[in-house]
Design an enzyme around this catalytic site. Structure first.
Site, PDB file in Angstrom:
ATOM      1  N   GLY A 389      23.428  53.865  41.358  1.00  0.00           N
ATOM      2  CA  GLY A 389      22.774  52.599  40.846  1.00  0.00           C
ATOM      3  C   GLY A 389      23.851  51.541  40.613  1.00  0.00           C
ATOM      4  N   GLY A 392      24.402  44.330  36.783  1.00  0.00           N
ATOM      5  CA  GLY A 392      25.389  43.354  36.680  1.00  0.00           C
ATOM      6  C   GLY A 392      26.295  43.857  35.515  1.00  0.00           C
ATOM      7  N   GLN A 393      26.006  44.667  34.772  1.00  0.00           N
ATOM      8  CA  GLN A 393      27.080  45.711  33.667  1.00  0.00           C
ATOM      9  C   GLN A 393      27.983  46.435  34.305  1.00  0.00           C
ATOM     10  OE1 GLN A 393      24.825  47.338  30.532  1.00  0.00           O
ATOM     11  NE2 GLN A 393      23.380  45.393  30.550  1.00  0.00           N
ATOM     12  N   THR A 395      28.508  50.170  37.646  1.00  0.00           N
ATOM     13  CA  THR A 395      28.195  51.046  38.669  1.00  0.00           C
ATOM     14  C   THR A 395      27.814  52.356  37.906  1.00  0.00           C
ATOM     15  OG1 THR A 395      29.223  49.819  40.334  1.00  0.00           O
ATOM     16  CG2 THR A 395      28.598  51.929  40.605  1.00  0.00           C
ATOM     17  N   VAL A 396      26.777  53.053  38.204  1.00  0.00           N
ATOM     18  CA  VAL A 396      26.341  54.550  37.876  1.00  0.00           C
ATOM     19  C   VAL A 396      26.772  55.379  38.783  1.00  0.00           C
ATOM     20  CG1 VAL A 396      24.692  55.982  36.680  1.00  0.00           C
ATOM     21  CG2 VAL A 396      24.829  53.331  36.218  1.00  0.00           C
ATOM     22  N   LYS A 410      28.644  55.892  33.672  1.00  0.00           N
ATOM     23  CA  LYS A 410      28.325  54.331  33.871  1.00  0.00           C
ATOM     24  C   LYS A 410      30.034  53.877  33.779  1.00  0.00           C
ATOM     25  CE  LYS A 410      25.692  50.314  32.483  1.00  0.00           C
ATOM     26  NZ  LYS A 410      24.728  49.703  31.459  1.00  0.00           N
ATOM     27  N   ASP A 505      15.315  43.778  27.842  1.00  0.00           N
ATOM     28  CA  ASP A 505      15.172  43.846  29.505  1.00  0.00           C
ATOM     29  C   ASP A 505      14.199  44.898  29.853  1.00  0.00           C
ATOM     30  OD1 ASP A 505      15.624  42.884  31.770  1.00  0.00           O
ATOM     31  OD2 ASP A 505      17.530  43.861  31.969  1.00  0.00           O
TER      32      ASP A 505
END
Length: 710
Positions: A389, A392-393, A395-396, A410, A505
């Protein structure tokens, strides 16, 4: 003095070969007999100029043009200016065109950007979609469909007011008149359309839209930076980043000596080809055989030791001196590693994290501080094949610890800003709920902070509702249970946690499904803890278009009822299987909320409900869920139910489902004879909440008041 002289001699003997290797590394970035510089830009292979043997294929041909700024490189295939190359990460930095509408002293600009069929896509990690204007909805389109968008708000429009208020700072788009959002994956072509948000026609007002790097608005000023204002936006191009692969039909031969090359399979929007990196511990150009050269690591230590022993083997004193130097090197290196860890600890918000945790109650004792080496082994050094995944914050990555436990890691994208990392860590460390993703620990000794979660295997709810994942179809019973689990988690965050937590969110992509397809609420990067006495949170508008509370849009005040509104959108998605924003629907009802409201007002609910829901669900149940969603989507936040009331209503609807099943099994179906539960009558937007009676039920091992609708 003699010892000092010998010390310098041995250091030269040890490091001399290393300097030669480094020199070889940086000189071997292009093919021999090929021009490697255009102006001030070095052109590494697989890019090249003029002769076809100097580049991998036609897509990578660079044209060096004479401009007013001097010789400037352009990607000839897509006619975009290049500012730099990053062949180690398969990226190229370009100047991307800006869209403009109705701006004074400048012509309208609607550039065509189309890289379909090429090896290039816009980097989701490095770019953002930014829009500037007054009360505008700006849509990012690809392949004829809206793939993203954002809303730019202001109370009134005045040139002087815009000039004084629209500005960009270290955090990007701040204040009014501008908005920004992340890009979809593998974007290769795009267009931008603009619409007025309000009924008043304001189409003559100036608007801008662009795709650029996170820091395109920074302008060098001495040893620091200045930030662009609205007046500066007469610019035609901004910096952006493209990712590339080597297409299968390229003349480049694989494998490449010394490089780790991965065959990237194609998808709907992603080209198929090869992407290379130097092996761990090596540096150089991974697209040239033999260019990847070791500069650090155990092999280099043995090389240095070998050279040192050869240089000093003529005397016992020299050997003793070498051992002393080796010991000194170990001590200095250990101290450097320790100082580096301390530096990263502070840089990644370790001190802020300690301060926040000492002032809150949480499960800190249960949170593990992971070792960076362990996480690198678990994720195969954060291999791109392990990515599950992107956002915006950060990558996982999927990983497996030495004990066989599967985890999700993450990797934040902060570049010195750690507030989101600290915020998510503090919030998740205080939550212990079966329907909230569990935080296992963190790592602060890396250059970029890492959070470690339990691994959730079955993707997110959006994939099942909107057709991306067809492995299993969500039954009506599963949808009711998932809705009840999400509502229970939000009720816990709002009312049961030690301090109220606003998620901020809630959307179907942030609802993960575990091995038993139970819901897990995730992504708390923008969430906030508030005091028990507070009624709202005043903040710059953030969230996902299609899920945002309209009151939050206009007042910038987020309340617990804003989460209720977002949950209402998810509830409508569960009922209809439709996306929150869709270009398939007519211009007036692209929003799922508008589509749902119109259908409710026109008494056409069952025209939009998912066919599987109609087939499996009882009519009374579907109407009850629709009425509940309708109340959650009230424009006036005070008219919406609390998440406690929503949870209890869904619990009652599920009990109604069980009662229908039992009656069917005994062939005694009497729809009008249900005494312990009645769904809301009708499903018009004017219906209100029914009266409540008391009782109790158990939620996550805690007994709470229950109400039954009568």
């Amino acid at each position: 003095m003699l010892l000092k002289f010998m010390f310098h001699i041995i250091i030269l003997m040890i490091t001399g070969p290393i300097y030669q290797l480094a020199s070889a590394q940086y000189s071997n970035t292009t093919q021999s007999e090929c021009e490697s510089i255009c102006g001030t830009v070095t052109i590494p292979y697989p890019f090249g100029t003029k002769d076809p043997k100097c580049y991998a294929d036609k897509w990578f041909e660079i044209e060096c043009r004479n401009t007013s700024q001097g010789p400037t490189p352009y990607l000839k295939s897509i006619n975009l200016e290049v500012t730099s190359f990053d062949q180690m990460n398969s990226k190229v930095h370009i100047m991307n065109p800006v869209f403009r509408w109705n701006c004074p002293n400048s012509k309208d600009s609607h550039p065509v950007v189309d890289m379909k069929g090429s090896p290039f896509v816009y980097s989701k990690e490095d770019n953002k979609f930014t829009a500037i204007g007054c009360n505008k909805i700006l849509f990012l389109q690809s392949n004829g469909s809206e793939v993203s968008g954002c809303v730019s708000l202001c109370d009134s429009y005045d040139d002087d007011e815009v000039n004084n208020n629209v500005a960009f700072g270290a955090d990007g788009c701040v204040g009014r008149f501008c908005c920004e959002t992340s890009l979809p994956s593998f974007l290769s072509e795009f267009n931008v359309t603009v619409e007025d948000l309000r009924e008043k026609n304001s189409s003559n007002e100036c608007s801008h839209a662009l795709i650029g790097t996170e820091y395109w608005y920074r302008v060098p000023f001495g040893s620091s930076y200045e930030y662009r204002s609205f007046r500066d936006l007469a610019i035609d191009f901004v910096p952006a980043v493209l990712e590339w692969v080597i297409l299968q039909e390229s003349s480049l031969k694989f494998p490449i000596v010394g490089a780790n090359c991965i065959n990237v399979t194609s998808s709907q929007n992603r080209p198929s080809g090869w992407r290379c990196q130097c092996n761990s511990g090596y540096h150089g150009n991974p697209y040239i055989s033999g260019s990847c050269i070791a500069l650090r690591g155990s092999s280099d230590i043995r090389t240095r030791a070998k050279w040192a022993i050869i240089g000093v083997s003529s005397s016992l004193g020299s050997i003793i001196l070498l051992l002393g130097i080796w010991w000194l090197y170990k001590v200095v290196r250990k101290r450097m590693i320790q100082k580096r860890k301390e530096k990263f600890f502070k840089q990644n918000g370790g001190l802020l994290l300690q301060q926040r945790m000492t002032s809150t109650e949480g499960n800190v004792d249960k949170v593990i501080l992971f070792n960076l080496n362990d996480l690198e082994k678990a994720t195969d050094h954060f291999n791109t094949n392990r990515i599950i995944g992107k956002g915006g914050q950060g990558t996982v990555y999927k990983g497996m610890l030495v004990d066989g436990k599967i985890i999700a890691v993450k990797k934040f994208k902060v570049e010195g800003k750690v507030e989101e990392f600290v915020n998510e860590f503090v919030i998740l460390s205080q939550i212990n709920h079966r329907n909230v993703v569990k935080l296992l620990g963190c790592c602060l000794e890396a250059e970029i902070p890492l959070l470690v979660y339990e691994f959730i295997p079955n993707g997110n709810l959006s994939e099942y509702l909107h057709g991306q994942n067809k492995d299993i179809a969500l039954t009506w019973d599963m949808r009711l249970r998932i809705a009840n689990e999400i509502a229970g988690a939000l009720f816990y965050l709002h009312s049961v946690a030690s301090q109220p937590i606003y998620h901020r969110d809630i959307k179907s992509t942030n609802i993960l499904l575990d091995e038993k397809y139970r819901a897990k609420v995730a992504d708390f990067g923008t969430s906030r803890i508030i005091s028990s006495e507070a009624t709202h949170l005043t903040t710059v508008v953030q969230g996902t278009f299609g899920y945002l509370d309209p009151e939050y849009f206009h007042a910038s005040q987020f309340t617990e009822k804003s989460d209720v509104y977002s949950f209402g959108v998810v509830l409508v998605e569960l009922l209809t299987g439709e996306k929150a924003i869709s270009s398939v629907r007519s211009q007036e009802i692209k929003s799922l909320v508008s589509y749902f409201n119109v259908s409710m007002e026109e008494n056409r609910l069952f025209d939009i409900v998912d066919k599987r829901v109609i087939k499996e669900g009882e009519k009374e149940q579907i109407i009850a869920v629709a009425n509940l969603a309708n109340k959650c989507l009230e424009l006036n936040g005070k008219s919406r139910p609390t998440m406690k009331e929503v949870t209890l209503e869904l619990e009652g609807i599920r009990k109604l489902d069980k009662k229908f099943t039992a009656e069917q099994n005994h062939e005694e179906i009497e729809v009008g004879g249900i005494e312990d539960y009645q769904p809301w009558v009708g499903y018009s937007a004017s219906n209100s909440l029914p009266p409540l009676s008391s009782g109790t039920f158990s939620l996550d091992s805690e007994v709470i008041p229950i109400v039954t609708l009568k």
